[in-house]
Design a protein around this motif. Structure first.
Motif, PDB file in Angstrom:
ATOM      1  N   UNK A 117      -6.899  28.700   5.913  1.00 21.81           N
ATOM      2  CA  UNK A 117      -6.661  29.745   6.921  1.00 21.81           C
ATOM      3  C   UNK A 117      -5.308  29.530   7.595  1.00 21.81           C
ATOM      4  N   UNK A 118      -4.998  28.264   7.897  1.00 22.55           N
ATOM      5  CA  UNK A 118      -3.695  27.960   8.505  1.00 22.55           C
ATOM      6  C   UNK A 118      -2.559  28.289   7.537  1.00 22.55           C
ATOM      7  N   UNK A 119      -2.774  28.017   6.251  1.00 20.37           N
ATOM      8  CA  UNK A 119      -1.756  28.336   5.253  1.00 20.37           C
ATOM      9  C   UNK A 119      -1.558  29.845   5.145  1.00 20.37           C
ATOM     10  N   UNK A 120      -2.648  30.610   5.214  1.00 19.58           N
ATOM     11  CA  UNK A 120      -2.537  32.067   5.179  1.00 19.58           C
ATOM     12  C   UNK A 120      -1.713  32.576   6.355  1.00 19.58           C
ATOM     13  N   UNK A 121      -1.928  31.993   7.539  1.00 21.48           N
ATOM     14  CA  UNK A 121      -1.138  32.386   8.705  1.00 21.48           C
ATOM     15  C   UNK A 121       0.345  32.083   8.482  1.00 21.48           C
ATOM     16  N   UNK A 122       0.643  30.894   7.935  1.00 22.52           N
ATOM     17  CA  UNK A 122       2.042  30.519   7.715  1.00 22.52           C
ATOM     18  C   UNK A 122       2.701  31.448   6.696  1.00 22.52           C
ATOM     19  N   UNK A 123       1.983  31.795   5.637  1.00 24.83           N
ATOM     20  CA  UNK A 123       2.537  32.693   4.627  1.00 24.83           C
ATOM     21  C   UNK A 123       2.722  34.102   5.186  1.00 24.83           C
ATOM     22  N   UNK A 124       1.805  34.532   6.048  1.00 26.29           N
ATOM     23  CA  UNK A 124       1.902  35.873   6.619  1.00 26.29           C
ATOM     24  C   UNK A 124       3.134  36.030   7.498  1.00 26.29           C
ATOM     25  N   UNK A 125       3.680  34.932   7.985  1.00 24.81           N
ATOM     26  CA  UNK A 125       4.896  35.009   8.793  1.00 24.81           C
ATOM     27  C   UNK A 125       6.100  35.444   7.963  1.00 24.81           C
ATOM     28  N   UNK A 126       5.980  35.396   6.637  1.00 24.99           N
ATOM     29  CA  UNK A 126       7.058  35.851   5.761  1.00 24.99           C
ATOM     30  C   UNK A 126       6.977  37.344   5.453  1.00 24.99           C
ATOM     31  N   UNK A 127       5.922  38.002   5.887  1.00 25.94           N
ATOM     32  CA  UNK A 127       5.729  39.410   5.537  1.00 25.94           C
ATOM     33  C   UNK A 127       6.561  40.311   6.445  1.00 25.94           C
ATOM     34  N   UNK A 128       7.289  41.269   5.868  1.00 24.70           N
ATOM     35  CA  UNK A 128       7.982  42.277   6.682  1.00 24.70           C
ATOM     36  C   UNK A 128       7.105  43.507   6.850  1.00 24.70           C
ATOM     37  N   UNK A 129       7.381  44.259   7.906  1.00 21.23           N
ATOM     38  CA  UNK A 129       6.771  45.587   7.995  1.00 21.23           C
ATOM     39  C   UNK A 129       7.440  46.469   6.944  1.00 21.23           C
ATOM     40  N   UNK A 130       6.687  47.260   6.174  1.00 21.26           N
ATOM     41  CA  UNK A 130       7.294  48.125   5.154  1.00 21.26           C
ATOM     42  C   UNK A 130       8.346  49.038   5.744  1.00 21.26           C
ATOM     43  N   UNK A 131       9.443  49.206   5.019  1.00 21.16           N
ATOM     44  CA  UNK A 131      10.512  50.072   5.465  1.00 21.16           C
ATOM     45  C   UNK A 131      11.398  49.460   6.516  1.00 21.16           C
ATOM     46  N   UNK A 132      11.218  48.135   6.765  1.00 16.85           N
ATOM     47  CA  UNK A 132      12.053  47.452   7.746  1.00 16.85           C
ATOM     48  C   UNK A 132      11.654  47.699   9.167  1.00 16.85           C
ATOM     49  N   UNK A 133      10.466  48.322   9.371  1.00 18.37           N
ATOM     50  CA  UNK A 133      10.026  48.578  10.738  1.00 18.37           C
ATOM     51  C   UNK A 133       9.629  47.284  11.397  1.00 18.37           C
TER      52      UNK A 133
END
Length: 415
Positions: free
Chosen positions: A375-391
Motif C-alpha cells: 500500500x505504501x509502495x502504491x502511494x509512492x508510485x501514485x506520486x508520479x501520476x499527472x492529471x491528464x492534459x496537464x491539469x
C-alpha cells in the motif's frame, strides 16, 4: 469535436441497467474467494492449493482481457456483454460438480474468461452513457462492488445447505442478468452507431504511455493487496476470533467487499472536488494504517472495522483508475480498459499462491503483513501520476469534465 454529453445514449437509466449487469458479473469475481473456506473444509485443500483456485480464475482472465480490449477498439462487440455474463455464471456453476482439482480450476477459469470478455466493452458503453461524468462512472463501478459484496452472502447459505454440489444454483443470477441487460446494450450500441460522427478519442491528444505505465504499477500493487486479503480474510477471521463456523469468515469477507460500494461513490465525489490523482494518492496513504490495524489490533470490532476501512481505501480510487487509464491512452480506450481492469485481478492472482505457501509455513498474519508495505509502495508510485492534459491535481470544474471527448462506443481509436 463531439463530446459524450451531446449523445442521445447518455443518461442515468442506461447506467443503472449497466450497473446491474456489472453487479451480476462481478458477483462471480467475489464468488471464487468465497468458495475458498468450503474448498478447504470439503476438499481438504491447503492454503497454497486454495490460492491456486483463485489464480485459475484470474490468470487466464488477465491475459485475455487486454486482447478483448484491443478487439473492441476496432469493432463494436456489444453481444459480448450478455454472452460474457452467462459464461461467468456457468463456469462457477460447474465448479462444484468436478472432483479432480484440474477440472475445478478449468471451471473457474471459464468464469474468469467471461469476466474478462465483459469488462472492456461494458466500460466503453458505460462511459458513453455516463456523459463522461465521474459520478455516473462511479455508479457503474458501484454495481460491480455490490456484486462483490453480495457474493459471500449468496455463497454462504447456498453451500452451507447443499455443499459444493449446489454450485449450479449460483449460475442463476448471471443467466437472468444476461437476459435483462441484452435489450439495453443493443439500444446503446445502436444509438452510438447512429449518432453524429465524432472524431477519435485521440484527436488533439497524445497517448501518455509513461503515465499509463506508472498507473499500471499502482494498480498492480492494489491488486496484490486486494486479492490477497479477499482470498484469506475469511480464514484469517476464523483464526483470530477462534471460531470454526463459516459465518465469521463470511462476515469478514462481506465487510471487505461491502465497504467498496461506499468507496466507489465516495471516489467520484472526491474526484469532482480534488481531482482524480490527488484522491488516488490519499486513498493509498490511508490504506497503510488500515492494513496494519487489521493485522495488529486485537478484537472482533477492530477486525471488522479495519476491514471496512481497507475496503474504502482500496475502492475509492478504483473507477478513477479506469478513467485515468482511458485518458492516458485516449487513442486506445478499449485497450486501456482491458489492461487496467485486467491488472486489477491478475497480479494479485499471481501473488496469491505465494501468499498461501508463505501462510502454510509461517501463518496467515505473517504472510499478509507485506500487504501494508505494498500500500505504501502504491502511494509512492501514485506520486508520479499527472492529471491528464496537464491539469493540476486540484478540483475539477464541471464544465471541464463535460468537454472531455470520448470516441463512440465500439470504435475508439479505429484508424
Amino acid at each position: 469535436m463531439t463530446t459524450l454529453r451531446s449523445r442521445p445514449a447518455s443518461g442515468a437509466a442506461p447506467i443503472a441497467v449497466l450497473a446491474a449487469g456489472h453487479a451480476a458479473v462481478d458477483l462471480y469475481q467475489g464468488v471464487v474467494p468465497a468458495l475458498v473456506p468450503f474448498l478447504v473444509a470439503e476438499r481438504g485443500l491447503d492454503y497454497g492449493s486454495a490460492a491456486g483456485v483463485v489464480l485459475a480464475a484470474t490468470l487466464l482472465s488477465s491475459i485475455v482481457q487486454p486482447l478483448f480490449g484491443a478487439l473492441t477498439d476496432r469493432w463494436a462487440m456489444p453481444w459480448l456483454i450478455p454472452a460474457a455474463t452467462a459464461a461467468a455464471g456457468i463456469g462457477v456453476g460447474l465448479a462444484g460438480l468436478f472432483g479432480p482439482y484440474a477440472l475445478l480450476c478449468a471451471a473457474v477459469a471459464l468464469s474468469g474468461v467471461g469476466v474478462a470478455a465483459y469488462h472492456p466493452e461494458s466500460a466503453r458503453l458505460a462511459r458513453a452513457a455516463s456523459g463522461d461524468s465521474h459520478t455516473r462512472m462511479g455508479w457503474f463501478s458501484l454495481g460491480g462492488n455490490i456484486g462483490f459484496a453480495l457474493a459471500p452472502l449468496l455463497v454462504g447459505p447456498v453451500l452451507a445447505a447443499g455443499g459444493l454440489g449446489a454450485t449450479p444454483w449460483l449460475a442463476l443470477p448471471a443467466l437472468a442478468a444476461a437476459l435483462f441487460t441484452a435489450p439495453v446494450v443493443r439500444a446503446l450500441a445502436a444509438r452510438a452507431a447512429a449518432g453524429p460522427a465524432a472524431e477519435g478519442a485521440g484527436a488533439g491528444r497524445r497517448d501518455d504511455r509513461a503515465a499509463f505505465l506508472w498507473l499500471s504499477a499502482v494498480i498492480g500493487c492494489r491488486s496484490v493487496v486486494f486479492v490477497g486479503l479477499s482470498s484469506f480474510v475469511a480464514l484469517y477471521a476464523q483464526q483470530r476470533l477462534g471460531r470454526t463456523d463459516s459465518a465469521v469468515g463470511t462476515a469478514a469477507l462481506f465487510t471487505l467487499f461491502a465497504g467498496g460500494a461506499v468507496g466507489t461513490v465516495l471516489g467520484g465525489w472526491c474526484a469532482a472536488r480534488w481531482g482524480r490523482v490527488r484522491t488516488v494518492r490519499l486513498s493509498y496513504a490511508a490504506a497503510v494504517p488500515a492494513v496494519a490495524g487489521l493485522l495488529l489490533v486485537p478484537g472482533q470490532v477492530a477486525l471488522y472495522g479495519f476491514a471496512a476501512l481497507i475496503s474504502l481505501a482500496l475502492y475509492v480510487p478504483f473507477s478513477l483508475q479506469v478513467t485515468l487509464g482511458q485518458d492516458y491512452l485516449p487513442s486506445r480506450i478499449g485497450t486501456a480498459s482491458g489492461v487496467t481492469l485486467g491488472l486489477a485481478v491478475s497480479v494479485g492472482g499471481l501473488a496469491g499462491p505465494a501468499i498461501g505457501l508463505l501462510a502454510d509455513h509461517t501463518g496467515l498474519r505473517t504472510a499478509l503483513a507485506p500487504l501494508a508495505v505494498l500500500c505504501a509502495l502504491a502511494w509512492a508510485l501514485a506520486r508520479r501520476l499527472p492529471e491528464p492534459g496537464g491539469a493540476p491535481a486540484g478540483p475539477v470544474a464541471p464544465e471541464a469534465v463535460a468537454a472531455v471527448p470520448v470516441a463512440p462506443a465500439g470504435r475508439a481509436g479505429q484508424p
